[in-house]
Each structure stands twice: as C-alpha cells, then as structure tokens.
Enzyme design. Structure first.
Site, PDB file in Angstrom:
ATOM      1  N   LYS A 113      40.680  48.805  40.875  1.00  0.00           N
ATOM      2  CA  LYS A 113      40.830  48.424  39.463  1.00  0.00           C
ATOM      3  C   LYS A 113      41.640  49.474  38.702  1.00  0.00           C
ATOM      4  CE  LYS A 113      36.503  45.873  39.622  1.00  0.00           C
ATOM      5  NZ  LYS A 113      35.033  46.000  39.513  1.00  0.00           N
ATOM      6  N   VAL A 131      32.151  33.058  42.519  1.00  0.00           N
ATOM      7  CA  VAL A 131      33.080  32.810  41.404  1.00  0.00           C
ATOM      8  C   VAL A 131      33.617  31.377  41.462  1.00  0.00           C
ATOM      9  CG1 VAL A 131      35.220  33.545  40.293  1.00  0.00           C
ATOM     10  CG2 VAL A 131      33.713  35.261  41.342  1.00  0.00           C
ATOM     11  N   LYS A 154      41.210  41.808  43.358  1.00  0.00           N
ATOM     12  CA  LYS A 154      41.648  43.176  43.004  1.00  0.00           C
ATOM     13  C   LYS A 154      42.088  43.956  44.227  1.00  0.00           C
ATOM     14  CE  LYS A 154      36.843  43.491  43.186  1.00  0.00           C
ATOM     15  NZ  LYS A 154      35.703  42.956  42.474  1.00  0.00           N
ATOM     16  N   GLY A 194      29.767  38.846  38.217  1.00  0.00           N
ATOM     17  CA  GLY A 194      28.913  37.659  38.119  1.00  0.00           C
ATOM     18  C   GLY A 194      29.778  36.412  38.106  1.00  0.00           C
TER      19      GLY A 194
END
Ligand code: NDP
Ligand code: HSE
Length: 430
Positions: free
Chosen positions: A206, A14, A106, A303
């Site tokens: 999440k 990321v 998260k 991604g």
C-alpha cells in the site's frame, strides 16, 4: 439504454459483496451512470462451492477467467481475486483490448503496476484501484484528482487493520504480541496465515501505491523499507506509555530533496498525534501538502462491504467514462523521482539496553552515540542490582548513523543485551 457489461473475477469476501451491491442498488446505479450495469459472468476457482448467499443465476459462474475477460460482450473487468498471476495476465489482456479495469489487487499493483499502466495506455483503457489501499476510505482519488494541483510532501498512514488491532489490543490490555495475535485470529481480524500483515508486506504494498500517486513516480514494493510488528513486546508498549506514546505500524512516504523515501515499520507516536487515536482495525492516512496543509482520511480499511463500496465507486466512474467516450487521465509519473536509501531517512530512535550498573557505563554508552554523531535527547535508568536498564531516546539522525550506533553498542562488554530498538515519529526534535 445499452447496458454496461461487467465481468467479475473472484466472488469471495469482496466479490460477493460487489454482487450484492450491484443488485441491491441497480436502480440508483442506472440513474447515476446513465445505463444499467449487468453482470456478464463471474469467474471463480471452485464451481462446486456453496454460494447460496450470492443471489445470481448459477449459470453465470465459470472457472475460465481468461475466456470471460476475452468475451466481446464484456466492457468492464472487475478483479477481486488477488495475487500476481494469473491476475496480471487477465488484466493486461483486458486493458490492451480497451476494456476498463477495476481492481483491489494491491499486491499486483505494488509488484508490477507499471505493466498494468502500460497496458492501459496501449489499449486506451481506464485502470481504477481505489479499493487497493485503505478499503472504503476515499484516498486514491483525492491523491490523483483533488490534490493534483498541489505538492504533496508526506503521507503517513495506518494502512493495515490487522496489525492496528493487535497493537491497539497490546496498548489497552498490556498483552504481548503472541497473545494479541491469537485474539485477533479468534475474532477473525487476522488470517490463518498472518505473515503478510504482521511482517508488513501488506502495508508495504500500500505504501508503494500511495507513494507512486503522491509523488508522480513509479514506486514498487521492492523500494519500500519494511519491518513488521512481530518484535514489538509488551515492555516496548509499556515504555511507550511511560513516554506518553503508543506504538503503531506506520507507512511513511515522503518527498525529500527531489527523492522519495518510503518505509513501513512500527514506531512510537505521541498520544496527541492524530494517528494515535486510530484504534481497533481502522485505517487512517495523514496527508501533508504544500498548499492544502494537513488532511486526515479515516475509516474501515478492510472487510467485504467496505471494500466493495470502493469497488462500486470505481465501477460507476469507469462506466460513466465509457458512456461519455472518454477515459480518465493516465498514470502520472513525470517526476520520476529516485528512491532515497533507508540509511538517509531521518528518524529518532528509542533504545532499551540491559547494562552493567557501574561507573563509566553511561559515559561509554554516550560515547558510542557521540562517535556516530547521534545526539541523545533523554536517558532514563532503572537499577536492578548489578544490572540496570537504560532507555535512551535520540534526536533525529540519519537511519544509517542510528543503525551503526546500535551495532557498536552490541559489541560493548558492558551492554548485556539490547532489549529493543524502535523508531519514534511525530515528536519534533527539541
Ligand atoms: P477471497 O479469498 O475471499 O476471494 C478470492 C476469490 O477469487 C474467490 O472467489 C476465489 O474462488 C477466486 N479465485 C481464486 N483463484 C482463482 C482463479 N485462479 N480463477 C478464478 N477465480 C479465482 O479474497 P478477498 O475477497 O478477501 O480479496 C480479493 C482481493 O481484494 C485481493 O486482491 C485482496 O488483496 C483485495 N482486498 C481485500 C480486502 C478484504 O478485506 N478482504 C480489503 C482490500 C483489498 P472460490 O470462491 O471458488 O474460492
Ligand atoms: N544531547 C547531548 C548528547 C546530551 O547526546 O551529547 C548532552 O548535551
């Protein structure tokens, strides 16, 4: 124009895309924010790692993340490292010092988001985390801003791309779990250690973040009932198909009688359900609100570039706030709703039993359901000589009653084995 100075913690999948977007879109970002964004430094674990694809001055890299966070010339801290510690220490330090924080973490938010929110309040700082759930999909901002005038009643989502890829592959090819996991690993969808995904930990984190925002309460990962997909078999998928269903790993957060029910587990859903057609590694989240009705959010949940897109959106937001001398509304947790035990969640079950095929068996099995006040919706039987396979779908009942039913069925002599137990969602009781 005084630049907004960003400390980037992490430059992996990321982080490297965050750098790329910051550089590629520098002109537009300056226009949108009202000031240029400059990278003050990039903290990584290994200075020697080849980062030829990250087009920045090598002198920007450091292994001293805490030192970078503490620097006076840093306005915004972007954390894309992951894990609980040392990320929590860095972010608390930044927030208490009044620095804006953008994070995709998260695991930390679900485990101890309260500590971050408290630090943000103490320091009068912004804490944004759009990328932490469902990657590129704008989801948290709609929950915490656009829908703030409404009452959200339920959030149902496919929030883990790896498991969605595996289950979609099992559905389309008839493969078993292990075979589908191997394919997902070979194609790079599943990590070398897929535990967090296939055991549902990632989706549970999440779910906690979504439930906290949707229901104005602090919900942590420990509050989420969690089951993964490792027990889902090719036979389960075939059985789902026979019922006009498929199997998805669902995160379900619902407000019920002034309490919050949060769970993650595989479930059969009808093919007509909006989430049934979400294939490959995509994510989708279905939100139900009192006035808005039903809303569907769909897109790439993981991604580098998709996740970086959400991070950039947050960088723009916190940078504009800084320039305007304001901060976003702080955490909304006024409702402080208690967590509803899983046993009180109302669900339907699909149970597949291997039984002896003789008189009275069906009656004995049905008797166990009746004893626990679980109503049977359908029964299918296929014979196999002395044995038969019974597939029973129940009406909705409290999960505790269904669990007790399954436990008692296991004790019956006539039940050779319970091949599978799956919840069924999205089919109204008839
Ligand atoms: P990566 O493993 O690809 O990158 C992690 C980065 O953190 C690396 O640059 C690594 O350094 C650096 N790092 C690790 N430990 C330290 C440390 N102690 N001090 C300084 N730097 C450190 O992770 P991702 O980019 O995939 O994920 C980052 C975050 O984004 C996680 O919280 C993840 O959950 C979240 N996320 C990821 C998504 C994805 O699709 N990948 C999607 C949504 C959220 P080095 O490069 O030297 O190894
Ligand atoms: N649903 C009923 C039961 C089946 O479980 O008893 C017959 O009415």
């Amino acid at each position: 124009m005084k630049p907004v100075r960003v400390a980037l913690l992490g430059c992996g999948t990321v982080g490297s895309e965050v750098v790329r977007l910051l550089l590629d879109q520098a002109g537009d970002l300056t226009a949108r924010i009202g000031a240029p964004v400059e990278i003050a430094g990039i903290a990584v674990r290994r200075l020697g790692r080849d980062r030829g694809d990250v087009p920045v001055d090598p002198a920007l890299f450091t292994t001293d993340a805490l030192g970078l966070v503490k620097r006076d010339d840093v306005d915004v801290v972007v954390e894309v490292v992951g894990g609980i510690e040392p990320a929590r220490t860095w972010l608390v330090e930044a927030l208490k010092a009044g620095k804006s924080v953008v994070t995709a973490n998260k695991a930390l938010l679900a485990e101890d988001g309260g500590t971050l929110h408290d630090a943000a309040t103490e320091g009068g700082a912004d804490l944004y985390y759009e990328a932490s759930v469902a990657g590129a999909i704008p989801l948290l901002r709609p929950l915490r801003e656009s829908l703030h005038g409404d009452t959200i009643t339920k959030v149902t989502g496919i929030v883990n791309g790896t498991t969605n890829y595996i289950l979609s592959s099992m559905d389309s090819t008839g493969a078993g779990f292990t075979e589908a996991l191997e394919e997902a690993t070979a194609l790079g969808y599943a990590e070398a250690d897929p535990t967090a995904d296939v055991e549902g930990f990632d989706a549970a984190a999440k779910a906690a973040i979504l439930a906290s925002l949707a229901f104005h309460s602090r919900v942590s990962a420990a509050d989420v009932h969690r089951e993964g997909i490792t027990e889902v078999t090719a036979a389960d998928m075939a059985s789902a198909k026979a019922m006009g269903c498929t199997i998805k790993l669902l995160c379900i957060a619902a407000r019920i009688d002034d309490s919050v029910s949060v769970r993650v587990h595989p479930a059969m859903i009808p093919r007509t359900h909006p989430l049934a057609s979400v294939g490959d590694a995509f994510n989708a989240v279905f939100v139900e609100a009192a006035a808005a009705g039903q809303l569907m959010f769909y897109g790439r949940g993981a991604g580098g570039a998709p996740t970086a897109s959400a991070v950039l959106g947050d960088i723009v937001a916190v940078s504009r706030n800084r320039l305007a001398g304001v901060r976003a509304a702080s955490e909304s947790r006024y409702a402080d709703l208690p967590i509803r035990p899983m046993g009180e969640a109302v669900t339907r079950y699909h149970i597949s039993l291997d039984v002896a095929d003789r008189a009275g068996v069906l009656a004995a099995v049905a008797g166990v359901f009746a004893k626990h006040d679980v109503s049977i919706a359908t029964v299918r039987q296929s014979g196999r000589g002395d044995d038969a396979v019974l597939v029973i779908v129940t009406h909705a009942a409290p999960d505790a009653a269904l669990t007790a039913t399954v436990r008692e069925l296991q004790q019956l002599d006539i039940v050779r084995s319970i091949a599978s137990v799956l919840r069924v969602e999205g089919i109204e009781a008839t």
